[in-house]
Design an enzyme around this catalytic site. Structure first.
Site, mmCIF file in Angstrom:
data_model
loop_
_atom_site.group_PDB
_atom_site.id
_atom_site.type_symbol
_atom_site.label_atom_id
_atom_site.label_comp_id
_atom_site.label_asym_id
_atom_site.label_seq_id
_atom_site.Cartn_x
_atom_site.Cartn_y
_atom_site.Cartn_z
ATOM 1 N N HIS A 278 -7.954 10.760 -2.448
ATOM 2 C CA HIS A 278 -7.409 9.482 -2.911
ATOM 3 C C HIS A 278 -7.130 9.620 -4.400
ATOM 4 O O HIS A 278 -7.944 10.193 -5.125
ATOM 5 C CB HIS A 278 -8.436 8.381 -2.633
ATOM 6 C CG HIS A 278 -7.919 6.989 -2.810
ATOM 7 N ND1 HIS A 278 -7.546 6.492 -4.037
ATOM 8 C CD2 HIS A 278 -7.719 5.985 -1.916
ATOM 9 C CE1 HIS A 278 -7.133 5.239 -3.883
ATOM 10 N NE2 HIS A 278 -7.230 4.912 -2.607
ATOM 11 N N LEU B 52 -14.445 4.298 -5.575
ATOM 12 C CA LEU B 52 -13.013 4.095 -5.392
ATOM 13 C C LEU B 52 -12.458 2.902 -6.171
ATOM 14 O O LEU B 52 -13.066 1.842 -6.200
ATOM 15 C CB LEU B 52 -12.762 3.852 -3.899
ATOM 16 C CG LEU B 52 -11.304 3.641 -3.509
ATOM 17 C CD1 LEU B 52 -10.560 4.960 -3.535
ATOM 18 C CD2 LEU B 52 -11.202 3.016 -2.130
ATOM 19 N N PHE C 127 0.870 -1.174 0.000
ATOM 20 C CA PHE C 127 0.000 0.000 0.000
ATOM 21 C C PHE C 127 0.911 1.229 0.000
ATOM 22 O O PHE C 127 2.094 1.126 0.354
ATOM 23 C CB PHE C 127 -0.894 -0.003 1.251
ATOM 24 C CG PHE C 127 -2.357 -0.178 0.951
ATOM 25 C CD1 PHE C 127 -2.830 -1.320 0.329
ATOM 26 C CD2 PHE C 127 -3.279 0.820 1.282
ATOM 27 C CE1 PHE C 127 -4.186 -1.482 0.044
ATOM 28 C CE2 PHE C 127 -4.633 0.669 1.000
ATOM 29 C CZ PHE C 127 -5.091 -0.477 0.383
ATOM 30 N N ARG D 71 -3.165 10.509 6.242
ATOM 31 C CA ARG D 71 -3.262 9.113 6.671
ATOM 32 C C ARG D 71 -2.669 8.189 5.619
ATOM 33 O O ARG D 71 -2.859 8.406 4.424
ATOM 34 C CB ARG D 71 -4.732 8.742 6.864
ATOM 35 C CG ARG D 71 -4.979 7.254 6.932
ATOM 36 C CD ARG D 71 -6.425 6.918 7.163
ATOM 37 N NE ARG D 71 -7.241 6.965 5.969
ATOM 38 C CZ ARG D 71 -7.552 5.913 5.202
ATOM 39 N NH1 ARG D 71 -7.076 4.714 5.500
ATOM 40 N NH2 ARG D 71 -8.325 6.049 4.149
ATOM 41 N N GLN E 8 -8.282 14.184 2.956
ATOM 42 C CA GLN E 8 -7.489 13.352 2.046
ATOM 43 C C GLN E 8 -8.178 13.148 0.703
ATOM 44 O O GLN E 8 -9.356 12.810 0.655
ATOM 45 C CB GLN E 8 -7.250 11.981 2.679
ATOM 46 C CG GLN E 8 -6.479 11.042 1.774
ATOM 47 C CD GLN E 8 -5.918 9.847 2.539
ATOM 48 O OE1 GLN E 8 -6.625 8.878 2.759
ATOM 49 N NE2 GLN E 8 -4.675 9.932 2.943
HETATM 50 C C1 LIG Z 1 -14.666 3.546 -0.466
HETATM 51 C C2 LIG Z 1 -13.776 3.497 0.732
HETATM 52 C C3 LIG Z 1 -12.792 2.537 0.811
HETATM 53 C C4 LIG Z 1 -11.948 2.485 1.911
HETATM 54 N N1 LIG Z 1 -10.979 1.524 1.970
HETATM 55 C C5 LIG Z 1 -10.198 1.433 3.081
HETATM 56 C C6 LIG Z 1 -9.227 0.402 3.216
HETATM 57 O O1 LIG Z 1 -9.077 -0.455 2.348
HETATM 58 N N2 LIG Z 1 -8.477 0.376 4.344
HETATM 59 C C7 LIG Z 1 -8.615 1.282 5.339
HETATM 60 O O2 LIG Z 1 -7.925 1.191 6.347
HETATM 61 N N3 LIG Z 1 -9.544 2.267 5.237
HETATM 62 C C8 LIG Z 1 -10.329 2.351 4.149
HETATM 63 N N4 LIG Z 1 -11.267 3.354 4.062
HETATM 64 C C9 LIG Z 1 -11.491 4.210 5.220
HETATM 65 C C10 LIG Z 1 -12.279 3.438 6.266
HETATM 66 O O3 LIG Z 1 -13.082 2.477 5.636
HETATM 67 C C11 LIG Z 1 -13.163 4.355 7.101
HETATM 68 O O4 LIG Z 1 -12.419 5.417 7.617
HETATM 69 C C12 LIG Z 1 -13.776 3.571 8.261
HETATM 70 O O5 LIG Z 1 -14.392 2.389 7.801
HETATM 71 C C13 LIG Z 1 -14.758 4.414 9.024
HETATM 72 O O6 LIG Z 1 -15.410 3.597 9.945
HETATM 73 P P1 LIG Z 1 -16.207 4.179 11.174
HETATM 74 O O7 LIG Z 1 -16.568 3.023 12.013
HETATM 75 O O8 LIG Z 1 -15.446 5.294 11.780
HETATM 76 O O9 LIG Z 1 -17.519 4.833 10.524
HETATM 77 P P2 LIG Z 1 -18.501 4.401 9.333
HETATM 78 O O10 LIG Z 1 -18.289 3.051 8.839
HETATM 79 O O11 LIG Z 1 -18.466 5.520 8.348
HETATM 80 O O12 LIG Z 1 -19.890 4.384 10.054
HETATM 81 C C14 LIG Z 1 -20.517 5.531 10.564
HETATM 82 C C15 LIG Z 1 -21.708 5.101 11.348
HETATM 83 O O13 LIG Z 1 -22.265 6.224 12.016
HETATM 84 C C16 LIG Z 1 -23.659 6.195 11.887
HETATM 85 N N5 LIG Z 1 -24.160 7.562 12.002
HETATM 86 C C17 LIG Z 1 -23.666 8.684 11.422
HETATM 87 N N6 LIG Z 1 -24.417 9.744 11.761
HETATM 88 C C18 LIG Z 1 -25.412 9.289 12.574
HETATM 89 C C19 LIG Z 1 -26.504 9.888 13.234
HETATM 90 N N7 LIG Z 1 -26.771 11.187 13.124
HETATM 91 N N8 LIG Z 1 -27.313 9.097 13.981
HETATM 92 C C20 LIG Z 1 -27.087 7.756 14.069
HETATM 93 N N9 LIG Z 1 -26.070 7.147 13.459
HETATM 94 C C21 LIG Z 1 -25.240 7.899 12.722
HETATM 95 C C22 LIG Z 1 -23.904 5.572 10.530
HETATM 96 O O14 LIG Z 1 -25.200 5.030 10.471
HETATM 97 C C23 LIG Z 1 -22.826 4.495 10.511
HETATM 98 O O15 LIG Z 1 -23.271 3.338 11.150
HETATM 99 C C24 LIG Z 1 -12.105 3.424 2.954
HETATM 100 C C25 LIG Z 1 -13.107 4.379 2.877
HETATM 101 C C26 LIG Z 1 -13.916 4.440 1.773
HETATM 102 C C27 LIG Z 1 -14.943 5.536 1.717
#
Ligand SMILES: Cc1cc2nc3c(=O)[nH]c(=O)nc-3n(C[C@H](O)[C@H](O)[C@H](O)COP(=O)(O)OP(=O)(O)OC[C@H]3O[C@@H](n4cnc5c(N)ncnc54)[C@H](O)[C@@H]3O)c2cc1C
Length: 577
Positions: free
Chosen positions: A236, A246, A119, A384, A234
């Site tokens: 990408h 992506l 990566f 990151r 960031q």
């Molecule tokens: C397309 C893509 C590919 C990626 N690939 C990678 C990778 O290969 N490796 C890596 O390390 N990172 C990767 N990332 C980054 C990483 O996936 C994310 O930073 C990480 O998954 C975020 O997880 P999280 O648990 O913080 O939040 P999220 O998975 O974004 O979840 C947010 C949660 O908050 C809830 N929520 C939000 N607002 C409210 C509200 N007002 N009321 C109730 N619930 C709410 C939503 O319902 C959801 O359940 C990628 C990101 C993207 C977008």
């Protein structure tokens, strides 16, 4: 239903961070009552779309020091070094923990051990993967594990609107709307963990799920907590056109090239050693220079872009390791990556900034933690590294879940019961959302306002920034913010997504304002923040985190401040890849 629901711990968000936190808290004590609230169904959280990998040191010839150094160098030295160290040291455990819970990691053919791939920004191929569907499998594994615990309850499709606090600056619950019925409900709890993810939908061209709006950041901000390092967004390198979906960095990790309209692998100019596998900020800047200097392609929609070429990898390898993006290319761009290069362009992908926490994920409010992308514990600094975010979600999900559980158990042991919700806060919140938004009036279509906002962020706070561009962006966002978009045309109670969308927009405005203002305040180029007027990193004046506090509803704007960076033993150097 009663309009107060009581739990010991409330976790807002069911992505990787939220689910990991729930398991961690639940396993501390099976009598703790834990609620996970999510505005979407669990498996629709943005985490399911993580594609390429999760970084960890698990091979005999890799070492922790190298992962720590890569992370700190990648951060352009703004990461808190003790926090980067903690991430790296905890990650091997998290990889094996997931494995024991059933995670189908891809394996090496030779010996059946867990496989890893290259990566960007790493000096060792340490992204652990499951084909190119890492997030999906991690989420499925965590969700399955959560379901084994009888003390975790899910509230799916509940939209949280605010954090409730007690007089002594302690967390005491949240307000939320049950989307199915439209009921406005109070949740009461001793501890909370904000895991609401990133907010990349404030940009139009974005890899994020449509639900990735800054509601959680804004709840914390309105509750008086600081947002940290918000200027660092960031981009990408490889989002496909026109959707922004992506193409994982794993594609370059497996050997994909970036090419310009002359067929050149132009990254040799910008990162002679690492080429396409330099850190994302470096690659995205190289790409924008190629485009700005006329060496891009025109997409069908007329947008300037470059291409990623994977054809030389061969169909077999592509199918085995990158099957998901092949399918995405065919379905969303009409291009089979096994047969021809696909058009791509830098795309909004991650927020380094978030709710200001310490190394343990604790916020400035007693009893409230933040984990995952919504948090800024300063592990990523100004940029990151790919594959470090899913890792961050796992590590701080685990840490904050445990700490929240212990906090509740300690308070219980000392005879403290949950403090009573202060009615005035609930009344104020009802006024804000029902009088201010639901029953609002206005001429401006909120969806048009949203598009104007996100287009402004695309144009004015992109890979390269200028003072003038940021200042104009800020002015435009403030004008738009004041215009009359705060109204909801759909008056239904049940599943009123119009109402939800307008509340999301409300938070998008405030957080965009913070990003633009913090970007304007940083007169240097560091990591993902590249200012044309200040092309160099300025450690003498800006080796510090930015903070932004809500100035109140009648304020002129956010109040900003600075916060020191923690160093252990890595001296800042100029970065070369
Ligand atoms: C397309 C893509 C590919 C990626 N690939 C990678 C990778 O290969 N490796 C890596 O390390 N990172 C990767 N990332 C980054 C990483 O996936 C994310 O930073 C990480 O998954 C975020 O997880 P999280 O648990 O913080 O939040 P999220 O998975 O974004 O979840 C947010 C949660 O908050 C809830 N929520 C939000 N607002 C409210 C509200 N007002 N009321 C109730 N619930 C709410 C939503 O319902 C959801 O359940 C990628 C990101 C993207 C977008």
């Amino acid at each position: 239903m009663t309009d107060i629901i009581s739990y010991d711990i409330i976790i807002i968000g069911s992505g990787i961070a939220g689910l990991r936190a729930a398991i961690s808290a639940a396993s501390e004590d099976n009598k703790l009552k834990i609620a996970v609230i999510s505005k979407v169904q669990v498996m629709r959280s943005h985490s399911v779309s993580a594609e390429g990998g999760t970084a960890a040191v698990i091979q005999d010839d890799d070492n922790l020091e190298s992962h720590i150094y890569d992370t700190i160098k990648g951060s352009d030295y703004l990461a808190d070094q003790d926090v980067a160290e903690l991430l790296v040291k905890q990650m091997p455990f998290e990889i094996y923990q997931l494995e024991h819970w059933g995670m189908p990691w891809s394996r090496k053919k030779e010996d059946g051990r867990i496989a890893q791939r290259w990566f960007g920004g790493y000096s060792y191929p340490r992204a652990t993967y499951a084909q190119d569907r890492v997030g999906f499998f991690e989420m499925q594994t965590l969700y399955d594990t959560c379901l084994k615990y009888e003390n975790i309850d899910f509230f799916n499709e509940w939209f949280c609107t605010s954090i409730l606090t007690y007089y002594d600056n302690s967390f005491c619950g949240v307000t939320a709307i049950e989307m199915k019925t439209g009921e406005f409900i109070k949740f009461k709890a001793l501890a909370g963990i904000i895991c609401t993810g990133g907010a990349g939908r404030i940009y139009s061209f974005s890899t994020y799920a449509y639900s990735s709006t800054p509601d959680g950041l804004d709840m914390a901000y309105r509750a008086g907590l600081a947002l940290k390092d918000m200027e660092f967004v960031q981009f990408h390198p490889t989002g496909i056109l026109p959707s922004g979906i992506l193409i994982t960095e794993g594609a370059r990790g497996e050997g994909g090239y970036l090419i310009n309209n002359k067929g050149e692998r132009f990254m040799k100019k910008y990162a002679p050693n690492k080429l396409e596998l330099a850190s994302r900020d470096v690659v995205s800047r190289g790409m924008m220079k190629e485009i700005d200097e006329g060496r891009g392609f025109k997409s069908d929609g007329g947008v300037d872009c470059l291409k990623i070429d994977l054809t030389h990898l061969g169909i077999e390898k592509i199918q085995e390791r990158l099957g998901g993006i092949r399918e995405i290319g065919i379905k969303f761009s009409g291009v089979d990556i096994a047969e021809e290069p696909i058009q791509i362009r830098p795309v909004c992908h991650y927020m380094m900034g978030g709710i200001h926490t310490n190394i343990d994920g604790a916020t400035e409010m007693n009893g409230l933690w933040a984990a995952g992308e919504a948090a800024c514990n300063s592990v990523h600094g100004a940029n990151r590294l790919g594959a470090n975010s899913t890792g961050e979600c796992l590590v701080w999900g685990n840490i904050t879940g445990k700490l929240a559980a212990r906090y509740v158990l300690n308070r219980r042991n000392s005879g403290t019961s949950s403090p009573d919700i202060q009615q005035q806060q609930v009344i104020d919140e009802e006024k804000r959302i029902y009088d201010g938004i639901f029953r609002g009036r206005g001429q401006i279509n909120p969806y048009e306002a949203r598009m104007n906002l996100t287009d402004t962020m695309d144009s004015n706070a992109h890979v390269f920034r200028t003072e003038l561009g940021l200042a104009e962006g800020l002015k435009k966002v403030r004008e738009l913010m004041k215009s009359q978009w705060r109204h909801v045309d759909d008056t239904a109670r049940e599943y009123n997504t119009n109402f939800i969308n307008v509340m999301e927009l409300d938070s998008m405005f405030r957080i965009s304002e913070v990003i633009l203002l913090c970007a304007l305040n940083r007169h240097e180029s560091r990591g993902a923040h590249a200012m044309l007027e200040y092309p160099k990193r300025d450690d003498a004046n800006f080796m510090k985190h930015s903070l932004a506090y809500f100035g109140g509803p009648t304020r002129e704007g956010p109040k900003t401040d600075w916060f020191p960076v923690t160093f252990t033993h890595y001296k800042p150097e100029e970065r070369h890849y």
